[in-house]
Write an enzyme that holds these catalytic residues in place. Structure first.
Site, PDB file in Angstrom:
ATOM      1  N   CYS A 139       0.837  -1.202   0.000  1.00 60.40           N
ATOM      2  CA  CYS A 139       0.000   0.000   0.000  1.00 60.40           C
ATOM      3  C   CYS A 139       0.876   1.257   0.000  1.00 60.40           C
ATOM      4  O   CYS A 139       1.554   1.531  -0.976  1.00 60.40           O
ATOM      5  CB  CYS A 139      -0.977  -0.028   1.165  1.00 60.40           C
ATOM      6  SG  CYS A 139      -2.403   1.069   0.924  1.00 60.40           S
ATOM      7  N   HIS A 194      -3.713  -5.344   1.135  1.00 62.80           N
ATOM      8  CA  HIS A 194      -3.429  -5.806   2.493  1.00 62.80           C
ATOM      9  C   HIS A 194      -3.927  -7.246   2.628  1.00 62.80           C
ATOM     10  O   HIS A 194      -4.844  -7.662   1.926  1.00 62.80           O
ATOM     11  CB  HIS A 194      -4.145  -4.934   3.533  1.00 62.80           C
ATOM     12  CG  HIS A 194      -3.687  -3.508   3.549  1.00 62.80           C
ATOM     13  ND1 HIS A 194      -2.457  -3.127   4.037  1.00 62.80           N
ATOM     14  CD2 HIS A 194      -4.311  -2.375   3.138  1.00 62.80           C
ATOM     15  CE1 HIS A 194      -2.339  -1.810   3.933  1.00 62.80           C
ATOM     16  NE2 HIS A 194      -3.441  -1.333   3.388  1.00 62.80           N
TER      17      HIS A 194
END
Length: 500
Positions: A334, A420
């Site tokens: 991310c 994630h």
């Protein structure tokens, strides 16, 4: 059985989250329809629900403990700190703006209606709601606008237990002081205490337990023992060991694989690396200075709530230069993926416009005002994978090979993804650590049978067992069914006039 109760802590990380999870697992195993609830959470460790919203990761874990699908109703207000003075506000799963500490005080009362109506709905739809407080109710400077601790308890008439961490010392002073600084109306709902993380012979505690009951008129309903297995899904990265080690590393089959995770100032979803720490022979450590990369086999750049600001911190500390010199495998997740890019255009989060990234991936990132919240499925390295996405930054140019479908970017030694939870996919994780070891030149052999989901379930079962074995569950059920006992004594100095 129908009812609700609030679990408060003497401090942050006293054990509120794990006690709520343990109560949820214990009650669910008795056939009770139970759900968790946290009115307001402040955390950058978040989770995307199937109903399309963002909640605190602890509430997702508690939902799993209750055998429920995580829902935005379980955490109606989430604050995601972007700096020491500002936080993004997420209401019922959706970002609604950014506030300062002072401006949020005014906004809190408007959010109270949302919190109370959400809790009322859960109490109608389920038999039991176990609520978790935020921080400590003893933060009396925040009490006038509180919506998460006694402000919630008094509005919803919730019997309240206070848990304290004895491992840090001073637990009896913390328990007594927490009650004594509250006004009479708040004290009337404090129905008992729980002592957490006790090591040793419980008989040594008996004199203190009796005295705290005499001083406050409230019983200690349980003493939960220290269990080193309880480390998964930590509420924040500061919950890990003092030396930065994640979990309890088990011996390798052959060589160790040493993983250095950069502990960014605004790190988010630090729990992404916990799946690595479940692997025998994988030593995962959070690091904050360049020398710790010298003996690392794999470097991980995790998520960030302030990508551009944390990138500047990397440069200020010398970590950016150390990462650029590092010739082993690198994983960016991310915000960490975005930092590996050539350029970042950010007029949304930092509002700093164009910023040079670390330049290790031939990728450009642009931040969009609309946040991506998704729970995608796909295939990575020949294995089916699932994950979740929480990000403003988007890839707008890339010459690199993707990682999952058309998502992410990878070279022979660098992997970047917005997903994630990718490492929680067992087959992919085994391939990833095998690849990282080969790139690093380590004679490392992944274990063939590690299941991250099984490890998580074992921890939740352990929490349920601790509640069953060490908590007065009959007294807890009485509180759920009948509410706080009448006539609980007032503990001075407090504010007795507030009871009128």
């Amino acid at each position: 059985m129908r009812g609700a109760m609030l679990i408060c802590g003497t401090t942050s990380d006293a054990g509120k989250s794990v006690l709520v999870a343990g109560l949820c697992r214990f009650l669910a195993r008795q056939g009770v329809d139970v759900v968790p609830f946290k009115a307001q959470n402040m955390s950058n460790n978040s989770f995307v629900t199937l109903d399309g919203g963002e909640i605190g990761r602890a509430q997702a874990l508690q939902a799993r403990a209750a055998f429920k699908e995580p829902s935005v109703r379980f955490n109606p207000v989430l604050l995601k700190p972007g700096s020491d003075r500002t936080s993004q506000v997420v209401v019922l799963g959706q970002a609604v703006g950014t506030v300062s500490a002072m401006s949020y005080r005014e906004r809190k009362q408007k959010l109270l209606d949302t919190v109370l109506s959400t809790l009322d709905g859960l109490r109608r739809d389920h038999e039991v709601v176990i609520c978790e407080g935020a921080g400590s109710p003893a933060e009396i400077n925040l009490r006038p606008n509180d919506i998460a601790n006694m402000g919630l308890a008094t509005r919803a008439n919730l019997p309240t237990l206070v848990i304290g961490d004895i491992d840090r010392g001073g637990v009896f002073a913390h328990l007594f002081g927490t009650v004594a600084v509250l006004d009479a109306a708040d004290q009337a709902l404090i129905s008992g205490f729980v002592v957490n993380k006790f090591r040793g012979d419980a008989r040594l505690l008996e004199p203190g337990l009796k005295q705290i009951e005499q001083l406050t008129g409230r019983p200690v309903l349980g003493v939960l023992p220290w269990r080193e297995e309880l480390w998964l899904d930590a509420e924040d990265s500061l919950s890990y060991n003092a030396d930065g080690v994640v979990g309890r590393p088990r011996p390798p089959i052959r060589d160790w694989l040493r993983v250095a995770v950069i502990r960014l100032p605004r790190i988010s979803n630090a729990t992404d690396v916990e799946a690595l720490a479940c692997e025998p022979g994988v030593s995962v450590r959070f690091v904050t200075e360049p020398s710790r990369l010298e003996d690392a086999d794999l470097v991980v750049l995790p998520g960030s709530k302030a990508t551009v600001d944390d990138l500047a911190w990397l440069r200020e500390t010398g970590l950016a230069q150390a990462i650029q010199r590092f010739d082993g495998p690198i994983l960016g997740i991310c915000g960490g993926f975005q930092m590996l890019a050539k350029r970042i255009e950010d007029d949304v989060e930092s509002k700093q416009g164009s910023t040079a990234g670390l330049g290790l991936l031939d990728v450009d990132i642009r931040f969009n005002s609309k946040k991506t919240l998704a729970t995608p499925e796909g295939e990575a390295w020949g294995e089916p994978v699932t994950g979740y996405e929480i990000h403003h930054g988007q890839v707008v140019r890339s010459t690199e090979r993707p990682v999952i479908g058309d998502e992410g970017a990878q070279t022979d030694r660098i992997v970047g993804t917005h997903w994630h939870g990718l490492l929680e996919n067992d087959a992919f994780r085994r391939k990833f650590v095998g690849w990282a070891a080969a790139v690093a030149g380590r004679d490392f052999e992944p274990a063939p049978d590690v299941s991250f989901q099984a490890a998580r379930e074992a921890q939740l079962d352990l929490l349920g067992d601790l509640v069953a074995d060490h908590l007065d569950t009959k007294a807890v059920i009485d509180l759920l069914e009948r509410g706080a006992p009448a006539g609980l004594p007032f503990v001075p100095p407090g504010a007795p006039a507030a009871a009128e």
